[in-house]
Scaffold this motif. Structure first.
Motif, PDB file in Angstrom:
ATOM      1  N   LEU A  29       0.823  -1.207   0.000  1.00  0.00           N
ATOM      2  CA  LEU A  29       0.000   0.000   0.000  1.00  0.00           C
ATOM      3  C   LEU A  29       0.858   1.259   0.000  1.00  0.00           C
ATOM      4  N   VAL A  30       1.960   1.246   0.742  1.00  0.00           N
ATOM      5  CA  VAL A  30       2.883   2.388   0.739  1.00  0.00           C
ATOM      6  C   VAL A  30       3.428   2.611  -0.666  1.00  0.00           C
ATOM      7  N   GLU A  31       3.814   1.542  -1.329  1.00  0.00           N
ATOM      8  CA  GLU A  31       4.340   1.658  -2.692  1.00  0.00           C
ATOM      9  C   GLU A  31       3.277   2.186  -3.656  1.00  0.00           C
ATOM     10  N   LEU A  32       2.048   1.706  -3.509  1.00  0.00           N
ATOM     11  CA  LEU A  32       0.963   2.177  -4.375  1.00  0.00           C
ATOM     12  C   LEU A  32       0.683   3.663  -4.146  1.00  0.00           C
ATOM     13  N   MET A  33       0.765   4.110  -2.890  1.00  0.00           N
ATOM     14  CA  MET A  33       0.561   5.537  -2.602  1.00  0.00           C
ATOM     15  C   MET A  33       1.687   6.373  -3.188  1.00  0.00           C
ATOM     16  N   GLU A  34       2.905   5.859  -3.119  1.00  0.00           N
ATOM     17  CA  GLU A  34       4.048   6.592  -3.674  1.00  0.00           C
ATOM     18  C   GLU A  34       3.958   6.689  -5.198  1.00  0.00           C
ATOM     19  N   GLU A  35       3.350   5.692  -5.824  1.00  0.00           N
ATOM     20  CA  GLU A  35       3.230   5.674  -7.282  1.00  0.00           C
ATOM     21  C   GLU A  35       1.984   6.404  -7.784  1.00  0.00           C
ATOM     22  N   ALA A  36       1.043   6.681  -6.900  1.00  0.00           N
ATOM     23  CA  ALA A  36      -0.252   7.234  -7.315  1.00  0.00           C
ATOM     24  C   ALA A  36      -0.104   8.634  -7.895  1.00  0.00           C
ATOM     25  N   THR A  37      -0.735   8.848  -9.044  1.00  0.00           N
ATOM     26  CA  THR A  37      -0.788  10.179  -9.650  1.00  0.00           C
ATOM     27  C   THR A  37      -2.184  10.789  -9.526  1.00  0.00           C
ATOM     28  N   ASP A  38      -3.167   9.952  -9.257  1.00  0.00           N
ATOM     29  CA  ASP A  38      -4.552  10.397  -9.066  1.00  0.00           C
ATOM     30  C   ASP A  38      -4.815  10.524  -7.573  1.00  0.00           C
ATOM     31  N   PRO A  39      -5.206  11.727  -7.079  1.00  0.00           N
ATOM     32  CA  PRO A  39      -5.484  11.884  -5.656  1.00  0.00           C
ATOM     33  C   PRO A  39      -6.527  10.904  -5.138  1.00  0.00           C
ATOM     34  N   GLY A  40      -7.495  10.547  -5.995  1.00  0.00           N
ATOM     35  CA  GLY A  40      -8.524   9.605  -5.572  1.00  0.00           C
ATOM     36  C   GLY A  40      -7.948   8.228  -5.263  1.00  0.00           C
ATOM     37  N   VAL A  41      -6.995   7.790  -6.085  1.00  0.00           N
ATOM     38  CA  VAL A  41      -6.336   6.509  -5.847  1.00  0.00           C
ATOM     39  C   VAL A  41      -5.530   6.574  -4.558  1.00  0.00           C
ATOM     40  N   PHE A  42      -4.807   7.668  -4.359  1.00  0.00           N
ATOM     41  CA  PHE A  42      -4.034   7.831  -3.121  1.00  0.00           C
ATOM     42  C   PHE A  42      -4.942   7.748  -1.901  1.00  0.00           C
TER      43      PHE A  42
END
Length: 222
Positions: A120-133
């Motif tokens: 989840l940390v990695e996905l947040m670091e990669e997220a470009t869409d605020p909604g995904v974050f």
């Protein structure tokens, strides 16, 4: 509907439409563009945003679960009163309660839990869409307290989550970057099974977000 501002959806926001509508309405409510007690008329909102009533209806239901509107029979969605003091209280309680829950959860976490937190940390670091974050952030916070055996404490936290959304990246400059660093530090403490450090980092993380949000909203209201 208030005429003091313009509701807008950018063209790239048309995926997961009701979540985007929800974000726009949430920010308008928090920034005071809608008055407490004001009725949100689905037809007017749909016309302003250039969408059908379906995503408006779904967004209003989500805002009701977050405690920002109440849906009344024969009246529809009504904006609830939420003051800066309310926000300070909610974030203050969250900081204390989630600190306790994380401390109680860390020692019982399984290797799979920690792997999921790292993912989840990695996905947040990669997220470009605020909604995904935002969605991954909610999962991260939920997983951190998932092994807490104090069920009343977890229930209190969930009530606070419903009382105010964990959705600040689009409202605070640099919030995503700061949160990612803090999440990485929290994860490291959990990996080390240092419950006290993990709890303190969670407390500092939530407190900082709450303080920054209140300061940002104060500037808007001045």
């Amino acid at each position: 509907m208030s005429k003091k501002f313009e509701l807008r959806l950018e063209s790239h926001d048309l995926d997961t439409l009701h979540l985007k509508v929800c974000r726009v309405l949430r920010e308008a409510i928090l920034r005071g563009h809608f008055e407490p007690g004001e009725r949100l008329v689905q037809e007017e909102l749909a016309s302003s945003l250039g969408v059908s009533r379906m995503p408006i209806r779904e967004a209003l239901r989500k805002l009701e679960t977050e405690g920002l509107v109440v849906i009344e029979p024969h009246r529809g969605a009504i904006v609830k009163s939420l003051s800066l003091v309310d926000i300070e209280e909610i974030y203050g309680l969250r900081a204390q309660f989630e600190k306790m829950a994380v401390e109680l959860s860390v020692e019982h976490m399984q290797p799979g839990d920690i792997e999921d937190l790292e993912r989840l940390v990695e996905l947040m670091e990669e997220a470009t869409d605020p909604g995904v974050f935002v969605e991954r952030n909610i999962e991260f916070h939920r997983l951190m307290i998932s092994r807490c055996s104090w069920k009343r404490l977890v229930a209190f936290i969930e009530t606070l989550w419903n009382g105010f959304p964990q959705q600040t990246p689009h409202m605070l400059s640099g919030q995503t970057e700061k949160s990612n660093k803090e999440h990485r530090n929290i994860l490291q403490a959990i990996k080390q099974r240092d419950a006290g450090k993990a709890g303190k980092l969670v407390y500092d993380h939530i407190s900082r977000t709450g303080n920054n949000l209140v300061a940002s909203l104060k500037e808007t209201m001045e």
